[in-house]
Design a protein around this motif. Structure first.
Motif, PDB file in Angstrom:
ATOM      1  N   ALA A  84       0.816  -1.219   0.000  1.00  0.00           N
ATOM      2  CA  ALA A  84       0.000   0.000   0.000  1.00  0.00           C
ATOM      3  C   ALA A  84       0.844   1.260   0.000  1.00  0.00           C
ATOM      4  O   ALA A  84       0.322   2.351  -0.279  1.00  0.00           O
ATOM      5  N   GLU A  85       2.147   1.157   0.278  1.00  0.00           N
ATOM      6  CA  GLU A  85       3.000   2.339   0.241  1.00  0.00           C
ATOM      7  C   GLU A  85       3.215   2.859  -1.173  1.00  0.00           C
ATOM      8  O   GLU A  85       3.812   3.918  -1.354  1.00  0.00           O
ATOM      9  N   ARG A 271      22.944  10.234   4.319  1.00  0.00           N
ATOM     10  CA  ARG A 271      23.717   9.234   5.056  1.00  0.00           C
ATOM     11  C   ARG A 271      23.172   7.836   4.843  1.00  0.00           C
ATOM     12  O   ARG A 271      23.806   6.859   5.207  1.00  0.00           O
ATOM     13  N   ARG A 272      21.992   7.743   4.253  1.00  0.00           N
ATOM     14  CA  ARG A 272      21.408   6.447   3.954  1.00  0.00           C
ATOM     15  C   ARG A 272      20.406   6.592   2.808  1.00  0.00           C
ATOM     16  O   ARG A 272      19.669   7.574   2.734  1.00  0.00           O
ATOM     17  N   PHE A 273      20.423   5.599   1.928  1.00  0.00           N
ATOM     18  CA  PHE A 273      19.464   5.525   0.831  1.00  0.00           C
ATOM     19  C   PHE A 273      18.686   4.212   0.956  1.00  0.00           C
ATOM     20  O   PHE A 273      19.233   3.188   1.385  1.00  0.00           O
ATOM     21  N   GLU A 274      17.428   4.256   0.560  1.00  0.00           N
ATOM     22  CA  GLU A 274      16.598   3.051   0.558  1.00  0.00           C
ATOM     23  C   GLU A 274      15.873   2.960  -0.775  1.00  0.00           C
ATOM     24  O   GLU A 274      15.187   3.892  -1.190  1.00  0.00           O
ATOM     25  N   LEU A 275      16.016   1.809  -1.421  1.00  0.00           N
ATOM     26  CA  LEU A 275      15.373   1.558  -2.708  1.00  0.00           C
ATOM     27  C   LEU A 275      14.224   0.580  -2.496  1.00  0.00           C
ATOM     28  O   LEU A 275      14.415  -0.492  -1.921  1.00  0.00           O
ATOM     29  N   SER A 276      13.033   0.960  -2.961  1.00  0.00           N
ATOM     30  CA  SER A 276      11.847   0.099  -2.880  1.00  0.00           C
ATOM     31  C   SER A 276      11.400  -0.223  -4.297  1.00  0.00           C
ATOM     32  O   SER A 276      11.149   0.689  -5.091  1.00  0.00           O
ATOM     33  N   VAL A 284       7.011  -6.469  -2.477  1.00  0.00           N
ATOM     34  CA  VAL A 284       7.860  -5.284  -2.396  1.00  0.00           C
ATOM     35  C   VAL A 284       9.254  -5.705  -1.940  1.00  0.00           C
ATOM     36  O   VAL A 284       9.397  -6.399  -0.927  1.00  0.00           O
ATOM     37  N   THR A 285      10.257  -5.307  -2.678  1.00  0.00           N
ATOM     38  CA  THR A 285      11.654  -5.578  -2.331  1.00  0.00           C
ATOM     39  C   THR A 285      12.307  -4.280  -1.893  1.00  0.00           C
ATOM     40  O   THR A 285      12.235  -3.278  -2.617  1.00  0.00           O
ATOM     41  N   ARG A 286      12.926  -4.301  -0.703  1.00  0.00           N
ATOM     42  CA  ARG A 286      13.592  -3.107  -0.179  1.00  0.00           C
ATOM     43  C   ARG A 286      15.069  -3.395   0.016  1.00  0.00           C
ATOM     44  O   ARG A 286      15.445  -4.414   0.598  1.00  0.00           O
ATOM     45  N   LEU A 327      13.124   5.729  -4.552  1.00  0.00           N
ATOM     46  CA  LEU A 327      14.398   5.945  -3.875  1.00  0.00           C
ATOM     47  C   LEU A 327      14.188   7.023  -2.822  1.00  0.00           C
ATOM     48  O   LEU A 327      13.778   8.145  -3.149  1.00  0.00           O
ATOM     49  N   SER A 328      14.446   6.688  -1.572  1.00  0.00           N
ATOM     50  CA  SER A 328      14.202   7.622  -0.476  1.00  0.00           C
ATOM     51  C   SER A 328      15.480   7.851   0.317  1.00  0.00           C
ATOM     52  O   SER A 328      16.413   7.045   0.283  1.00  0.00           O
TER      53      SER A 328
END
Length: 563
Positions: A84-85, A271-276, A284-286, A327-328
């Motif tokens: 749902a994100e 300082r950090r990246f997160e790929l969803s 969903v792969t993070r 990408l967050s």
């Protein structure tokens, strides 16, 4: 605006009513097995939640009952929340069977609120779930519409009209309050909307009026997102799903470039990246990568994710493809512009930082550790291992990676007062010097320094380089030895370590290190000696305790070896 995904009434949607018996989920409650979830077929044939299984079988003998599995249900709901994100990063769990989505500022990405809820309502059944969704101004109104009304969208300001015909259970009240209202003939919310508030609150409790005010928007109610909200987010939706590594890499580079511009405007680095990566079937792969310093260069970000993909035990399962990528940046830090040289390249520790980032992306940042200095001249306390994030914050302007702390007044080295470490001086010798004939000498503080004559020096300096004044191997804890000295304050003549006797041929010292005055411990002053035995082995010994002032029986320890 808030969206709500209601109870998952049944594990899967019933496809063929004639061939498939009604499906219900049962759990033990009030000393009996009762229905906790049921599909649409069971609902149409008169069954309801909370009904005893025995009564349900009396109505439908061929009912298909399965035991409730709260753990699996919670994991399934969490997976749906991840999916749902794709609509908003603000997704909260609502009890054991629902979701609450804050879609403020997100609806226009889907063409409007009606299009958003239609897309959600179409995708969930395609994945095998029977669910209902509604949008309203407040969480309470959205919850009521999704569970007790036929509408999927409540117009702005229409919460009052929505609640008028609904039962009191639509206000998320406890069962005992609903039963108490029913006993006095109050069955619909509209019966109390214009009634005096004080008598209702006195008889049925303050929660009745609080829930009513929340649903009408008179009282603020915030949702609790299950995941922290990122500082910056960039996402891309695809008309056709992608699955090739080159396509994913190109998407990461494009999203990183978008984030880099935003970070530069804010004067920050990530300082950090997160790929969803959102698969078309709902999975969903993070993947996350951390950095040792604030960064925003897209090329560097792409390299970190390349290392992350390479470290995966299994290849990235794209299934039928990804239809959305996000990408967050969860964590940021101030990032000042780097000094550049004449060639236009940044100078400093950029290469080292990139190496640390790549290693952390490959094996995990928690496995990359670094030595940082601490404010102590006691060797075993002068440095500590820490992770790369803590190491970056631990460095002050006067320090560098792996450097020693500056001199302080709480430690003294004879011949170099005010320091427990060697700092080059104009005299050219870092060690306390005694008489050339090997006899003891007294300094201006009245302290005795006893050094044997060395010709040539034990640790010569080549080409004005700093001499090696610390052993290559420093023990984590000093090991006790039995040593004999010619005079109480003199260097050892021989010592026994691990049952072996070592006769000293040459020595340098002492280098005096005193403990920190503010520590309330029993540490005593140490006199360190660098010694060499008759076979050429070199050791770092110290005598703990000043003879006659701190102790009458100083103890000897071996703290490290050279080579």
């Amino acid at each position: 605006m808030l969206g709500h995904s209601p109870s998952l009434e049944g594990r899967t949607a019933t496809q063929n009513v004639r061939e498939t018996p009604p499906l219900v989920v049962v759990a033990k409650a009030r000393s009996a097995l009762r229905l906790v979830a049921l599909d649409e077929t069971a609902r149409r044939r008169g069954l309801h939640r909370g009904q005893a299984l025995a009564d349900a079988r009396a109505i439908i003998p061929a009912i298909d009952a399965v035991d409730a599995d709260p753990t699996s249900d919670a994991a399934l709901l969490a997976a749906i929340a991840d999916w749902a994100e794709r609509y908003t990063p603000l997704v909260a769990l609502d009890g054991q069977d629902g979701l609450m989505l804050d879609i403020t500022g997100c609806a226009h990405l889907f063409g409007g609120e009606a299009e958003l809820v239609a897309d959600l309502a179409a995708r969930l059944p395609a994945q095998g779930f029977a669910a209902r969704a509604a949008i309203a101004d407040t969480p309470g109104a959205a919850w009521a519409a999704a569970r007790y009304a036929e509408t999927s969208r409540v117009a702005s300001g229409g919460a009052r009209d929505l609640l008028v015909p609904l039962p009191f259970a639509a206000l998320r009240l406890d069962d005992d309050i609903v039963a108490a209202l029913d006993r006095v003939g109050l069955k619909r919310i509209g019966q109390i909307l214009d009634a005096p508030r004080a008598p209702l609150a006195a008889r049925f409790g303050a929660s009745l009026m609080r829930r009513l005010d929340q649903a009408l928007g008179r009282e603020e109610e915030a949702i609790d997102p299950r995941r922290p909200v990122a500082a910056l987010i960039a996402e891309r939706r695809f008309a056709e799903p992608i699955g090739l590594e080159d396509d994913i890499a190109a998407t990461i580079a494009s999203l990183a470039a978008t984030l880099a511009r935003n970070l530069e405007q804010r004067g920050e680095g990530a300082r950090r990246f997160e790929l969803s990566l959102f698969r078309v079937d709902g999975v969903v792969t993070r993947l996350g990568v951390g950095t040792s310093r604030p960064v925003r260069a897209p090329k560097h970000v792409l390299g970190l994710f390349a290392e992350k993909f390479a470290s995966l035990a299994d290849e990235l399962d794209a299934g039928f493809g990804f239809d959305m990528a996000r990408l967050s940046v969860p964590v940021t830090a101030p990032d000042t512009p780097a000094q550049v040289d004449l060639a236009g390249d940044a100078v400093g520790e950029a290469d080292l930082g990139q190496l640390i980032d790549r290693i952390g992306a490959r094996i995990g940042p928690e496995r990359v550790r670094r030595i940082v200095p601490r404010d102590s001249h006691i060797p075993e306390r002068s440095e500590a291992w820490t992770d790369i994030d803590a190491a970056a914050h631990a460095l002050s302007p006067g320090r560098h990676w792996g450097g020693l702390p500056p001199p302080s007044a709480h430690s003294r080295a004879s011949g170099n007062p005010g320091s427990g470490h060697h700092y080059p001086s104009e005299s050219g010798s870092p060690l306390a010097r005694g008489r050339a004939d090997g006899r003891s000498a007294t300094n201006s503080d009245g302290e005795v320094s006893c050094v044997r004559a060395l010709d040539p020096p034990l640790f010569p300096a080549f080409m004005d380089a700093d001499p090696i004044d610390r052993p290559l191997r420093l023990f984590a804890r000093p090991e006790p030895v039995e040593a004999t000295a010619a005079v109480p304050d003199g260097p050892p003549m021989h010592f026994r370590w691990r049952r072996a006797l070592y006769r000293i041929a040459r020595s340098e010292g002492p280098e005096r290190i005193a403990p920190e005055w503010w520590r309330n411990d029993e540490d005593e002053t140490r006199d360190y000696f660098r010694v060499e035995d008759a076979t050429g082995h070199r050791f770092w010994l110290f005598r703990e305790g000043l003879y006659g002032r701190e102790t009458i029986a100083p103890r000897w320890y071996l703290h490290g070896v050279f080579g």
